[in-house]
Design a protein around this motif. Structure first.
Motif, short mmCIF file in Angstrom:
data_model
loop_
_atom_site.label_atom_id
_atom_site.label_comp_id
_atom_site.label_asym_id
_atom_site.label_seq_id
_atom_site.Cartn_x
_atom_site.Cartn_y
_atom_site.Cartn_z
N GLY A 99 -32.68 -60.44 -138.52
CA GLY A 99 -32.99 -59.02 -138.37
C GLY A 99 -32.57 -58.18 -139.55
O GLY A 99 -32.09 -58.67 -140.57
N GLY A 100 -32.74 -56.91 -139.39
CA GLY A 100 -32.42 -55.95 -140.43
C GLY A 100 -31.22 -55.08 -140.09
O GLY A 100 -31.09 -54.00 -140.62
N SER A 101 -30.34 -55.57 -139.21
CA SER A 101 -29.16 -54.79 -138.83
C SER A 101 -27.91 -55.45 -139.39
O SER A 101 -27.83 -56.68 -139.48
N ALA A 102 -26.94 -54.62 -139.74
CA ALA A 102 -25.67 -55.12 -140.26
C ALA A 102 -24.53 -54.37 -139.60
O ALA A 102 -24.62 -53.17 -139.36
N SER A 103 -23.46 -55.08 -139.32
CA SER A 103 -22.26 -54.45 -138.77
C SER A 103 -21.45 -53.83 -139.91
O SER A 103 -21.60 -54.19 -141.08
N ASP A 104 -20.59 -52.89 -139.54
CA ASP A 104 -19.70 -52.31 -140.54
C ASP A 104 -18.87 -53.40 -141.20
O ASP A 104 -18.70 -53.40 -142.43
N SER A 105 -18.38 -54.35 -140.40
CA SER A 105 -17.50 -55.38 -140.95
C SER A 105 -18.23 -56.29 -141.94
O SER A 105 -17.65 -56.70 -142.95
N SER A 106 -19.52 -56.59 -141.70
CA SER A 106 -20.24 -57.44 -142.66
C SER A 106 -20.60 -56.66 -143.92
O SER A 106 -20.64 -57.24 -145.02
N PHE A 133 -28.52 -49.78 -146.95
CA PHE A 133 -28.26 -49.88 -145.52
C PHE A 133 -27.45 -48.67 -145.11
O PHE A 133 -26.80 -48.05 -145.94
N GLY A 134 -27.44 -48.36 -143.86
CA GLY A 134 -26.58 -47.29 -143.40
C GLY A 134 -26.88 -46.91 -141.97
O GLY A 134 -27.70 -47.50 -141.30
N GLY A 135 -26.19 -45.90 -141.56
CA GLY A 135 -26.34 -45.40 -140.21
C GLY A 135 -25.63 -44.07 -140.09
O GLY A 135 -24.89 -43.67 -140.99
N ASP A 136 -25.84 -43.41 -139.03
CA ASP A 136 -25.24 -42.09 -138.79
C ASP A 136 -25.55 -41.15 -139.94
O ASP A 136 -25.73 -41.57 -141.08
N ASN A 137 -25.62 -39.89 -139.64
CA ASN A 137 -25.83 -38.90 -140.68
C ASN A 137 -24.68 -37.91 -140.67
O ASN A 137 -24.11 -37.60 -139.63
#
Length: 180
Positions: A99-106, A133-137
């Motif tokens: 997939g195209g998702s990553a955890s903060d730890s990875s 990559f990223g998340g939250d604004n």
């Protein structure tokens, strides 16, 4: 033109969904994984030594980012080459599975891997970490949101590595995407 810097003598660590090392503008294959363009890497998303996306089901975002950063020169369609076609690449797959998702730890582990392996090839040290990559604004500084990421960023800068992080993949109009 003469005197133009093309990235020769340095490497860019692409922290993303992996790099397809068989792509003709990214080394055209390797034995077994790496080649003259993509000279190393790791999969921090799955904690294994193969940072390529699955050829049938993997997410191609990292391959595209690698091409933009340092793809070999070409003239197929709209593609003319990467920004720094002379640079080498390190594939750091931070996404989990196909997939195209990553955890903060990875993501953090990917940045730390690049710092630790900065001088694996002394002729082409890692001088840039690129993470699309990223998340939250956030409309204000977000250093406290994920303190370990802030520490990893400071570690990279202290090692002389410039960080590139996407700031608008999600299309925020009045804020910036984390971790940028």
């Amino acid at each position: 033109p003469s005197g133009t810097y093309d990235g020769s003598g340095m490497s860019i660590a692409i922290c993303d969904s992996g790099i397809d090392t068989a792509h003709p503008r990214l080394g055209g294959g390797g034995s077994p994984i790496f080649n003259d363009k993509v000279i190393g890497g790791y999969d921090t998303g799955d904690d294994d030594a193969d940072p390529r996306p699955n050829s049938a089901t993997g997410h191609p975002h990292g391959t595209a980012c690698a091409g933009i950063a340092a793809g070999d020169l070409g003239d197929a369609g709209d593609y003319i080459g990467g920004v720094a076609p002379g640079a080498k690449l390190y594939a750091i797959k931070i996404s989990q599975g196909t997939g195209g998702s990553a955890s903060d730890s990875s993501m953090i582990a990917g940045w730390e891997w690049a710092i630790t392996h900065q001088h694996d090839d002394p002729a082409n040290p890692i001088l840039i970490i690129s993470t699309s990559f990223g998340g939250d604004n956030f409309a204000t500084p977000c250093d406290a949101a994920v303190p370990a990421m802030t520490t990893a960023a400071a570690n990279a800068v202290a090692a002389g590595i410039t960080l590139f992080a996407s700031s608008g993949n999600d299309g925020y109009c009045s804020s910036m995407g984390w971790p940028a």
